[in-house]
Enzyme design. Structure first.
Site, PDB file in Angstrom:
ATOM      1  N   GLU A  97       0.835  -1.199   0.000  1.00 13.65           N
ATOM      2  CA  GLU A  97       0.000   0.000   0.000  1.00 13.65           C
ATOM      3  C   GLU A  97       0.868   1.247   0.000  1.00 13.65           C
ATOM      4  O   GLU A  97       1.987   1.246   0.521  1.00 13.65           O
ATOM      5  CB  GLU A  97      -0.946   0.063   1.218  1.00 13.65           C
ATOM      6  CG  GLU A  97      -2.189  -0.780   1.103  1.00 13.65           C
ATOM      7  CD  GLU A  97      -2.005  -2.169   1.648  1.00 13.65           C
ATOM      8  OE1 GLU A  97      -2.716  -3.083   1.188  1.00 13.65           O
ATOM      9  OE2 GLU A  97      -1.129  -2.353   2.518  1.00 13.65           O
ATOM     10  N   THR A  98       0.307   2.303  -0.570  1.00 12.49           N
ATOM     11  CA  THR A  98       0.869   3.642  -0.475  1.00 12.49           C
ATOM     12  C   THR A  98      -0.175   4.534   0.189  1.00 12.49           C
ATOM     13  O   THR A  98      -1.358   4.473  -0.158  1.00 12.49           O
ATOM     14  CB  THR A  98       1.233   4.192  -1.865  1.00 12.49           C
ATOM     15  OG1 THR A  98       2.254   3.369  -2.440  1.00 12.49           O
ATOM     16  CG2 THR A  98       1.748   5.620  -1.780  1.00 12.49           C
TER      17      THR A  98
END
Length: 299
Positions: free
Chosen positions: A48-49
C-alpha cells in the site's frame, strides 16, 4: 498540481530497511485525483501507499490508501510509516488520521536515549468478529491445501475486523504452517468473490505467556504468534507485516476469550518472504486494538 509529488518509502515494523513491510508515503497529495493516486501506487508497487490529501476542520489529516490495483479502506503498516515520516519532520506526539474507516489516533514516541529511534502506535477502530460460513471455510481450506485437522482446535476460524475484514486461521503444526501454498490468481479471485480487500491471515502459535500476558491473570494465554498474510496484488503474493491484520487478530483473541485483557501479543511475520518484522499488539478490555512498531526509511 504541476509538480510531481515526493514519494517516500519506509519499511514498517522493522528495525532496518531490509525487513518489515515497505510502504509508500505521499505527505502532500492535495490536488491529486483518484487516477493519479492509483497510478503512483501501482508504480511504487508496495502493498500500500498512503496519501495525505488534506486537513479536516478539526485538524485531523485526511489519509487514503491504495494498493497497486485498488483503493483499500485501511492499511496499518502504511499508517505507521506515515506517522513516522511526520514525526521525523515535526517531532513525536499525537496524530489523528481521518481514514475511510474512521478516525485513527497514532502516538509517536522517541527512545529516551536514542531520539532518532521513533516508534508509532495506532489504535484501531472498534473490532468485530463473525463466523466464517461453512462453505466459505471449506473453499478457503481447499485453496490453501490445508486440512481441517491441521487447524489448532483452541482457535476456531473466524472473520475478524479492525478496519478490514480478515479470515483468521490458526495452524497447529509448524510443518503445515510453513508448507501450505496457494496459486496467487486463485487467491485473488476467491478474495474478490468474498469482498475481502486486505489479507488472508494464517497464524501459528509460538508459545504461551508466563501466565499474565500483561493482564495479571494466573491463566496461561498466547503471547506470541507467527503470521503469514496472503495478499496477491501486483508482484506481491504474501505481505511481510500487516498492521491491520494484527489489530484484527487482537480483536479476535479478545472476542473469543482467548486472552485476559489487558494483554500483549507479539506477532512475528515476514520470514517466508525474506523480510522479517515484529508487530506488538496490545489488547485493552474495551475499544480499539493498539498495534505498534518502528518504521525506517528505505533509501
Amino acid at each position: 498540481m504541476t509538480d510531481a509529488p515526493e514519494i517516500l518509502r519506509y519499511a514498517a515494523f522493522a528495525d532496518d530497511a531490509s525487513g518489515g513491510n515497505p510502504a509508500g508515503v505521499v505527505l502532500d497529495a492535495a490536488g491529486l485525483d483518484d487516477e493519479t493516486m492509483q497510478r503512483i501506487a501501482a508504480e511504487a508497487d508496495d502493498a500500500e501507499t498512503a496519501f495525505i490529501t488534506g486537513m479536516a476542520d478539526d485538524g485531523a489529516r485526511r489519509v487514503r490508501y491504495f494498493s497497486p490495483i485498488a483503493e483499500v479502506p485501511f492499511s496499518g503498516h502504511a499508517t505507521v510509516a506515515t506517522a513516522i515520516a511526520i514525526a521525523e519532520r515535526e517531532g513525536p506526539g499525537t496524530l489523528r488520521f481521518e481514514t475511510p474507516v474512521g478516525e485513527i489516533v497514532i502516538e509517536t514516541t522517541a527512545a529516551p536515549d536514542r531520539p532518532n529511534e521513533l516508534r508509532a502506535a495506532f489504535t484501531s477502530v472498534e473490532p468485530a468478529v463473525e463466523p466464517i460460513p461453512e462453505f466459505v471455510l471449506e473453499g478457503l481450506l481447499v485453496l490453501l491445501g490445508l486440512d481441517r485437522t491441521e487447524l489448532d482446535e483452541r482457535f476456531p476460524p473466524r472473520l475478524a475486523f479492525a478496519g478490514n475484514w480478515h479470515p483468521v486461521l490458526v495452524v497447529a503444526a509448524l510443518e503445515a504452517f510453513d508448507g501450505f501454498s496457494a496459486d496467487p490468481g486463485a487467491v485473488r479471485a476467491f478474495m474478490d468473490t468474498q469482498d475481502w480487500k486486505a489479507t488472508i491471515t494464517v497464524l501459528h502459535p509460538l508459545g504461551d505467556g508466563d501466565g499474565d500476558g500483561g493482564s495479571g491473570s494466573d491463566t496461561a494465554q498466547p503471547a506470541r504468534f507467527e503470521a503469514r498474510n496472503l495478499l496477491p496484488v501486483g508482484r506481491i503474493t504474501e505481505d511481510p507485516a500487516t498492521g491491520a491484520a494484527a489489530a484484527a487478530v487482537g480483536g479476535y483473541l479478545r472476542a473469543l476469550g482467548l486472552v485476559n485483557p489487558p494483554a500483549r501479543v507479539v506477532i512475528e511475520q515476514g520470514r517466508h518472504v525474506g523480510r522479517p518484522g515484529e508487530l506488538t499488539t496490545d489488547i485493552p478490555e474495551h475499544g480499539g486494538i493498539v498495534v505498534s512498531g518502528r518504521a525506517v526509511p528505505i533509501t
